[in-house]
Design a protein around this motif. Sequence first.
Motif, PDB file in Angstrom:
ATOM      1  N   ASP A   1       1.604   6.627  -6.836  1.00 45.04           N
ATOM      2  CA  ASP A   1       0.567   7.581  -7.212  1.00 45.04           C
ATOM      3  C   ASP A   1       1.073   9.013  -7.069  1.00 45.04           C
ATOM      4  O   ASP A   1       0.799   9.866  -7.910  1.00 45.04           O
ATOM      5  N   GLU A   2       1.843   9.273  -6.013  1.00 46.55           N
ATOM      6  CA  GLU A   2       2.367  10.619  -5.761  1.00 46.55           C
ATOM      7  C   GLU A   2       3.467  11.009  -6.743  1.00 46.55           C
ATOM      8  O   GLU A   2       3.531  12.150  -7.186  1.00 46.55           O
TER       9      GLU A   2
ATOM     10  N   LEU B   1       2.245   1.670  -3.484  1.00 47.75           N
ATOM     11  CA  LEU B   1       1.223   2.162  -4.418  1.00 47.75           C
ATOM     12  C   LEU B   1       0.929   3.641  -4.180  1.00 47.75           C
ATOM     13  O   LEU B   1       0.738   4.401  -5.132  1.00 47.75           O
ATOM     14  N   GLU B   2       0.899   4.063  -2.931  1.00 49.47           N
ATOM     15  CA  GLU B   2       0.671   5.480  -2.625  1.00 49.47           C
ATOM     16  C   GLU B   2       1.833   6.332  -3.125  1.00 49.47           C
ATOM     17  O   GLU B   2       1.623   7.408  -3.705  1.00 49.47           O
ATOM     18  N   ALA B   3       3.063   5.851  -2.913  1.00 47.79           N
ATOM     19  CA  ALA B   3       4.239   6.587  -3.398  1.00 47.79           C
ATOM     20  C   ALA B   3       4.244   6.647  -4.920  1.00 47.79           C
ATOM     21  O   ALA B   3       4.600   7.677  -5.514  1.00 47.79           O
TER      22      ALA B   3
ATOM     23  N   ILE C   1       0.842  -1.199   0.000  1.00 48.79           N
ATOM     24  CA  ILE C   1       0.000   0.000   0.000  1.00 48.79           C
ATOM     25  C   ILE C   1       0.875   1.245   0.000  1.00 48.79           C
ATOM     26  O   ILE C   1       0.630   2.193  -0.754  1.00 48.79           O
ATOM     27  N   ALA C   2       1.927   1.261   0.817  1.00 52.03           N
ATOM     28  CA  ALA C   2       2.847   2.405   0.851  1.00 52.03           C
ATOM     29  C   ALA C   2       3.493   2.610  -0.519  1.00 52.03           C
ATOM     30  O   ALA C   2       3.627   3.746  -0.985  1.00 52.03           O
TER      31      ALA C   2
ATOM     32  N   ALA D   1       9.225   6.289  -6.650  1.00 53.79           N
ATOM     33  CA  ALA D   1       8.487   5.688  -5.537  1.00 53.79           C
ATOM     34  C   ALA D   1       9.407   4.795  -4.714  1.00 53.79           C
ATOM     35  O   ALA D   1       9.403   4.844  -3.483  1.00 53.79           O
TER      36      ALA D   1
ATOM     37  N   ARG E   1      -8.835   2.591  -7.002  1.00 58.23           N
ATOM     38  CA  ARG E   1      -8.814   3.693  -6.027  1.00 58.23           C
ATOM     39  C   ARG E   1     -10.005   3.687  -5.151  1.00 58.23           C
ATOM     40  O   ARG E   1     -11.061   3.533  -5.304  1.00 58.23           O
TER      41      ARG E   1
ATOM     42  N   PRO F   1      -1.529   4.037 -11.939  1.00 59.95           N
ATOM     43  CA  PRO F   1      -2.402   3.308 -11.034  1.00 59.95           C
ATOM     44  C   PRO F   1      -3.762   3.065 -11.688  1.00 59.95           C
ATOM     45  O   PRO F   1      -4.304   3.956 -12.336  1.00 59.95           O
TER      46      PRO F   1
END
Length: 78
Positions: A23-24, A19-21, A16-17, A31, A78, A73
Amino acid sequence: MRVTVGDVIAIGPGKIALLEALDETGSITAAAKSLDMSYRRAWLLIDETNRALKEPAVATAAGGAKGGGAPSPNQDGR
């Protein structure tokens, strides 16, 4: 919390971390660096997640002169 598919952890805190990185930053390389992780490790985690789910969490497309991946992503995830 972890979601397993057979013996594979499809989703967990580390994925999850990542995937969030992703996305950012919009980049597997960026990432991975932001999480102090190698590109290879990040790619393997994304690939493992994509293979475990019915729909891939991240879609990649070849790009650049040497074929660098352009991750995106999956909007359904989402």
